[in-house]
Design an enzyme around this catalytic site. Structure first.
Site, short mmCIF file in Angstrom:
data_model
loop_
_atom_site.label_atom_id
_atom_site.label_comp_id
_atom_site.label_asym_id
_atom_site.label_seq_id
_atom_site.Cartn_x
_atom_site.Cartn_y
_atom_site.Cartn_z
N LYS A 14 0.85 -1.20 0.00
CA LYS A 14 0.00 0.00 0.00
C LYS A 14 0.89 1.25 0.00
CE LYS A 14 -3.53 -2.83 2.08
NZ LYS A 14 -4.76 -2.94 2.82
N HIS A 93 -8.76 -2.72 -6.30
CA HIS A 93 -8.67 -2.90 -4.85
C HIS A 93 -9.75 -2.05 -4.18
CE1 HIS A 93 -7.22 -2.85 -0.74
NE2 HIS A 93 -6.46 -3.89 -1.05
N GLU A 95 -9.75 -0.31 -1.63
CA GLU A 95 -9.33 1.02 -1.18
C GLU A 95 -9.37 2.02 -2.32
OE1 GLU A 95 -5.66 -0.16 0.73
OE2 GLU A 95 -6.82 -1.14 2.31
N GLY A 230 -1.64 -7.64 3.16
CA GLY A 230 -1.37 -6.21 3.34
C GLY A 230 -0.46 -5.98 4.53
P1 PGA Z 1 -4.61 -6.62 5.14
O1 PGA Z 1 -4.83 -6.03 3.68
O2 PGA Z 1 -3.81 -7.89 4.98
O3 PGA Z 1 -3.88 -5.57 5.88
O4 PGA Z 1 -5.98 -6.91 5.70
C1 PGA Z 1 -5.12 -6.85 2.58
C2 PGA Z 1 -5.32 -6.02 1.35
O5 PGA Z 1 -5.87 -4.93 1.42
O6 PGA Z 1 -4.92 -6.43 0.25
#
Ligand code: PGA
Length: 251
Positions: A14, A93, A95, A230
Protein backbone atom coordinates in the site's frame (compact mmCIF):
# COMPACT_ATOMS: atom_id res chain seq x y z
CA UNK A 1 -7.33 -25.30 -5.05
CA UNK A 2 -5.72 -26.46 -8.23
CA UNK A 3 -2.96 -28.81 -7.02
CA UNK A 4 -0.83 -28.36 -10.12
CA UNK A 5 -0.76 -24.59 -9.78
CA UNK A 6 2.16 -22.73 -8.21
CA UNK A 7 0.80 -20.71 -5.29
CA UNK A 8 1.01 -16.94 -5.33
CA UNK A 9 1.61 -14.73 -2.32
CA UNK A 10 1.40 -11.00 -2.85
CA UNK A 11 2.96 -8.47 -0.52
CA UNK A 12 0.75 -5.41 -0.93
CA UNK A 13 2.62 -2.64 0.85
CA UNK A 14 0.00 0.00 0.00
CA UNK A 15 1.43 3.48 0.77
CA UNK A 16 4.21 2.12 2.99
CA UNK A 17 6.97 2.30 4.14
CA UNK A 18 8.05 5.94 4.40
CA UNK A 19 11.60 5.67 3.05
CA UNK A 20 13.55 3.71 0.41
CA UNK A 21 15.93 2.58 3.15
CA UNK A 22 13.10 0.94 5.07
CA UNK A 23 11.69 -0.58 1.87
CA UNK A 24 15.04 -2.18 1.13
CA UNK A 25 15.41 -3.41 4.68
CA UNK A 26 12.03 -5.16 4.69
CA UNK A 27 12.62 -6.63 1.24
CA UNK A 28 16.12 -7.89 2.06
CA UNK A 29 14.97 -9.83 5.11
CA UNK A 30 12.10 -11.43 3.20
CA UNK A 31 14.15 -12.17 0.10
CA UNK A 32 16.99 -13.78 2.01
CA UNK A 33 14.62 -16.12 3.83
CA UNK A 34 12.32 -17.02 0.94
CA UNK A 35 14.41 -16.97 -2.24
CA UNK A 36 15.07 -20.70 -2.15
CA UNK A 37 11.34 -21.53 -1.95
CA UNK A 38 10.38 -22.77 -5.37
CA UNK A 39 6.72 -23.71 -5.07
CA UNK A 40 5.49 -20.17 -4.28
CA UNK A 41 5.61 -17.04 -6.40
CA UNK A 42 6.18 -14.14 -4.03
CA UNK A 43 5.17 -10.89 -5.71
CA UNK A 44 5.95 -7.50 -4.18
CA UNK A 45 3.64 -4.59 -4.92
CA UNK A 46 5.40 -1.62 -3.29
CA UNK A 47 4.50 2.03 -3.99
CA UNK A 48 5.50 3.00 -7.56
CA UNK A 49 8.57 4.95 -6.46
CA UNK A 50 10.11 1.88 -4.84
CA UNK A 51 9.60 -0.47 -7.81
CA UNK A 52 13.03 0.19 -9.37
CA UNK A 53 14.71 -0.35 -5.99
CA UNK A 54 13.62 -3.94 -5.54
CA UNK A 55 15.69 -5.33 -8.38
CA UNK A 56 15.69 -8.95 -7.23
CA UNK A 57 11.96 -9.11 -6.61
CA UNK A 58 9.10 -10.34 -8.77
CA UNK A 59 7.16 -7.13 -9.01
CA UNK A 60 3.59 -5.99 -9.29
CA UNK A 61 1.99 -2.55 -9.32
CA UNK A 62 -0.84 -1.47 -7.06
CA UNK A 63 -2.64 0.35 -9.86
CA UNK A 64 -2.37 1.44 -13.49
CA UNK A 65 -4.09 3.89 -15.82
CA UNK A 66 -6.14 2.61 -18.74
CA UNK A 67 -4.87 4.93 -21.47
CA UNK A 68 -1.71 4.08 -23.43
CA UNK A 69 -0.02 7.50 -23.21
CA UNK A 70 -0.79 11.20 -23.27
CA UNK A 71 -1.79 14.14 -21.09
CA UNK A 72 -2.83 12.32 -17.92
CA UNK A 73 -0.94 14.01 -15.12
CA UNK A 74 -0.05 11.70 -12.28
CA UNK A 75 -0.93 8.47 -14.08
CA UNK A 76 1.21 5.49 -15.12
CA UNK A 77 0.55 3.24 -18.12
CA UNK A 78 0.73 -0.51 -18.52
CA UNK A 79 3.50 -0.12 -21.10
CA UNK A 80 5.60 1.88 -18.65
CA UNK A 81 5.13 -0.83 -16.04
CA UNK A 82 6.16 -3.49 -18.53
CA UNK A 83 9.27 -1.52 -19.38
CA UNK A 84 10.30 -1.83 -15.73
CA UNK A 85 9.89 -5.60 -15.77
CA UNK A 86 6.67 -5.52 -13.78
CA UNK A 87 4.56 -8.62 -14.34
CA UNK A 88 1.45 -8.16 -12.17
CA UNK A 89 -1.01 -5.34 -11.51
CA UNK A 90 -3.66 -5.11 -8.79
CA UNK A 91 -6.95 -3.91 -10.26
CA UNK A 92 -10.01 -2.72 -8.38
CA UNK A 93 -8.67 -2.90 -4.85
CA UNK A 94 -11.45 -1.87 -2.47
CA UNK A 95 -9.33 1.02 -1.18
CA UNK A 96 -9.23 2.44 -4.70
CA UNK A 97 -12.92 1.78 -5.24
CA UNK A 98 -13.57 3.69 -1.99
CA UNK A 99 -11.62 6.64 -3.46
CA UNK A 100 -14.00 6.80 -6.41
CA UNK A 101 -12.90 4.06 -8.80
CA UNK A 102 -16.12 3.02 -10.52
CA UNK A 103 -16.98 -0.33 -12.06
CA UNK A 104 -16.46 1.21 -15.47
CA UNK A 105 -12.93 2.30 -14.55
CA UNK A 106 -12.17 -1.15 -13.12
CA UNK A 107 -13.41 -2.68 -16.38
CA UNK A 108 -11.16 -0.44 -18.47
CA UNK A 109 -8.12 -1.02 -16.27
CA UNK A 110 -8.59 -4.77 -16.32
CA UNK A 111 -8.90 -4.77 -20.11
CA UNK A 112 -5.75 -2.67 -20.47
CA UNK A 113 -3.73 -4.85 -18.13
CA UNK A 114 -4.80 -8.14 -19.70
CA UNK A 115 -4.38 -6.90 -23.25
CA UNK A 116 -0.87 -5.70 -22.41
CA UNK A 117 0.07 -9.22 -21.46
CA UNK A 118 0.46 -8.36 -17.77
CA UNK A 119 -1.21 -10.47 -15.11
CA UNK A 120 -4.14 -8.79 -13.39
CA UNK A 121 -5.05 -9.38 -9.78
CA UNK A 122 -8.73 -8.45 -9.78
CA UNK A 123 -10.04 -7.70 -6.28
CA UNK A 124 -13.67 -8.39 -5.48
CA UNK A 125 -15.47 -8.55 -2.15
CA UNK A 126 -18.46 -7.40 -0.21
CA UNK A 127 -18.61 -4.48 2.18
CA UNK A 128 -20.39 -6.15 5.03
CA UNK A 129 -21.76 -9.49 6.01
CA UNK A 130 -25.03 -8.41 7.60
CA UNK A 131 -27.29 -10.28 5.29
CA UNK A 132 -25.95 -13.71 4.51
CA UNK A 133 -27.86 -14.01 1.27
CA UNK A 134 -26.73 -10.63 -0.09
CA UNK A 135 -22.97 -10.90 -0.15
CA UNK A 136 -22.46 -13.48 -2.92
CA UNK A 137 -24.62 -11.32 -5.16
CA UNK A 138 -22.38 -8.29 -4.66
CA UNK A 139 -19.20 -10.25 -5.12
CA UNK A 140 -20.46 -11.98 -8.26
CA UNK A 141 -21.74 -8.72 -9.67
CA UNK A 142 -18.25 -7.21 -9.31
CA UNK A 143 -16.72 -10.23 -11.03
CA UNK A 144 -19.14 -10.21 -13.96
CA UNK A 145 -18.99 -6.47 -14.39
CA UNK A 146 -15.18 -6.40 -14.49
CA UNK A 147 -14.99 -9.25 -17.01
CA UNK A 148 -17.70 -7.94 -19.28
CA UNK A 149 -15.55 -6.75 -22.16
CA UNK A 150 -12.62 -9.09 -21.87
CA UNK A 151 -11.79 -11.64 -24.54
CA UNK A 152 -11.83 -15.20 -23.26
CA UNK A 153 -8.24 -15.80 -24.32
CA UNK A 154 -7.03 -12.82 -22.25
CA UNK A 155 -8.43 -14.45 -19.11
CA UNK A 156 -5.39 -16.72 -19.01
CA UNK A 157 -3.65 -13.82 -17.30
CA UNK A 158 -6.31 -13.28 -14.66
CA UNK A 159 -5.97 -13.87 -10.93
CA UNK A 160 -9.07 -13.31 -8.79
CA UNK A 161 -8.55 -12.04 -5.24
CA UNK A 162 -11.49 -12.50 -2.91
CA UNK A 163 -11.12 -9.73 -0.34
CA UNK A 164 -14.12 -9.14 1.91
CA UNK A 165 -13.81 -5.45 2.72
CA UNK A 166 -14.80 -5.91 6.35
CA UNK A 167 -11.80 -8.21 6.78
CA UNK A 168 -9.18 -5.83 5.36
CA UNK A 169 -6.89 -4.36 7.98
CA UNK A 170 -9.25 -5.26 10.82
CA UNK A 171 -7.67 -8.38 12.26
CA UNK A 172 -10.97 -10.20 11.61
CA UNK A 173 -10.27 -12.56 8.74
CA UNK A 174 -12.90 -14.60 6.95
CA UNK A 175 -12.94 -18.25 8.06
CA UNK A 176 -11.11 -20.58 5.66
CA UNK A 177 -14.21 -22.83 5.50
CA UNK A 178 -16.41 -19.97 4.42
CA UNK A 179 -13.76 -18.73 1.99
CA UNK A 180 -13.78 -22.21 0.47
CA UNK A 181 -17.51 -21.97 -0.25
CA UNK A 182 -16.91 -18.64 -1.91
CA UNK A 183 -14.16 -20.00 -4.17
CA UNK A 184 -16.69 -22.56 -5.42
CA UNK A 185 -19.07 -19.77 -6.41
CA UNK A 186 -16.30 -17.81 -8.10
CA UNK A 187 -14.94 -20.87 -9.89
CA UNK A 188 -18.42 -21.80 -11.13
CA UNK A 189 -18.92 -18.32 -12.57
CA UNK A 190 -15.48 -18.39 -14.17
CA UNK A 191 -16.36 -21.70 -15.84
CA UNK A 192 -19.46 -20.10 -17.32
CA UNK A 193 -17.58 -17.03 -18.50
CA UNK A 194 -14.30 -18.50 -19.69
CA UNK A 195 -14.95 -22.19 -20.29
CA UNK A 196 -13.44 -25.10 -18.44
CA UNK A 197 -9.90 -25.18 -19.75
CA UNK A 198 -9.16 -21.51 -19.04
CA UNK A 199 -11.26 -21.18 -15.86
CA UNK A 200 -9.67 -24.15 -14.14
CA UNK A 201 -6.28 -22.43 -14.40
CA UNK A 202 -7.32 -19.03 -13.00
CA UNK A 203 -5.88 -18.73 -9.48
CA UNK A 204 -8.31 -17.64 -6.77
CA UNK A 205 -6.56 -16.09 -3.79
CA UNK A 206 -7.72 -14.68 -0.46
CA UNK A 207 -6.95 -11.32 1.16
CA UNK A 208 -8.09 -9.67 4.39
CA UNK A 209 -6.19 -9.85 7.68
CA UNK A 210 -3.95 -12.70 6.56
CA UNK A 211 -1.32 -13.48 9.22
CA UNK A 212 0.97 -16.38 10.02
CA UNK A 213 -1.69 -17.84 12.30
CA UNK A 214 -4.27 -18.27 9.53
CA UNK A 215 -2.30 -18.36 6.25
CA UNK A 216 -1.77 -22.12 6.08
CA UNK A 217 -5.40 -22.79 6.81
CA UNK A 218 -6.53 -20.57 3.92
CA UNK A 219 -4.43 -22.66 1.56
CA UNK A 220 -5.22 -26.03 3.12
CA UNK A 221 -8.84 -25.76 4.26
CA UNK A 222 -9.86 -22.71 2.25
CA UNK A 223 -8.64 -24.23 -1.02
CA UNK A 224 -6.90 -21.00 -1.95
CA UNK A 225 -4.31 -20.76 -4.71
CA UNK A 226 -2.58 -17.99 -2.81
CA UNK A 227 -2.85 -14.96 -0.56
CA UNK A 228 -2.95 -11.19 -0.86
CA UNK A 229 -1.27 -9.84 2.25
CA UNK A 230 -1.37 -6.21 3.34
CA UNK A 231 -0.30 -5.23 6.86
CA UNK A 232 1.58 -8.46 7.60
CA UNK A 233 3.73 -8.08 4.48
CA UNK A 234 5.45 -5.07 6.05
CA UNK A 235 6.47 -7.11 9.07
CA UNK A 236 9.29 -9.04 7.48
CA UNK A 237 9.52 -11.94 9.95
CA UNK A 238 5.76 -12.41 10.00
CA UNK A 239 5.62 -12.43 6.20
CA UNK A 240 8.45 -14.96 6.01
CA UNK A 241 6.41 -17.24 8.29
CA UNK A 242 3.40 -16.87 5.97
CA UNK A 243 5.44 -17.81 2.90
CA UNK A 244 7.29 -20.69 4.57
CA UNK A 245 4.11 -22.10 6.15
CA UNK A 246 2.26 -21.95 2.83
CA UNK A 247 5.11 -23.62 0.99
CA UNK A 248 4.89 -26.59 3.32
CA UNK A 249 1.23 -27.35 2.62
CA UNK A 250 1.07 -30.80 1.06
CA UNK A 251 -0.84 -31.15 -2.14
P1 PGA B 1 -4.61 -6.62 5.14
O1 PGA B 1 -4.83 -6.03 3.68
O2 PGA B 1 -3.81 -7.89 4.98
O3 PGA B 1 -3.88 -5.57 5.88
O4 PGA B 1 -5.98 -6.91 5.70
C1 PGA B 1 -5.12 -6.85 2.58
C2 PGA B 1 -5.32 -6.02 1.35
O5 PGA B 1 -5.87 -4.93 1.42
O6 PGA B 1 -4.92 -6.43 0.25
Amino acid sequence: MNPTMKKIIIANWKMNPATPKEALRIFSVIHKETKSIKNIDVIFTPPFVFLPLLKQAKLGAQDVFFEKSGAFTGEISALQLKAYGITHVIVGHSERRAMGETEEIVQKKLKTVLESGLKAILCIGENERNREEAFPVIMRHELHSALLKIKKSALRNLIVAYEPIWAIGTGHAETPEHAFEITILIRRDLYKIAGRSIASKIPIIYGGSVASKNAVSFIKDGGMDGLLVGGASLRAREFVKIVKGSSEVQK
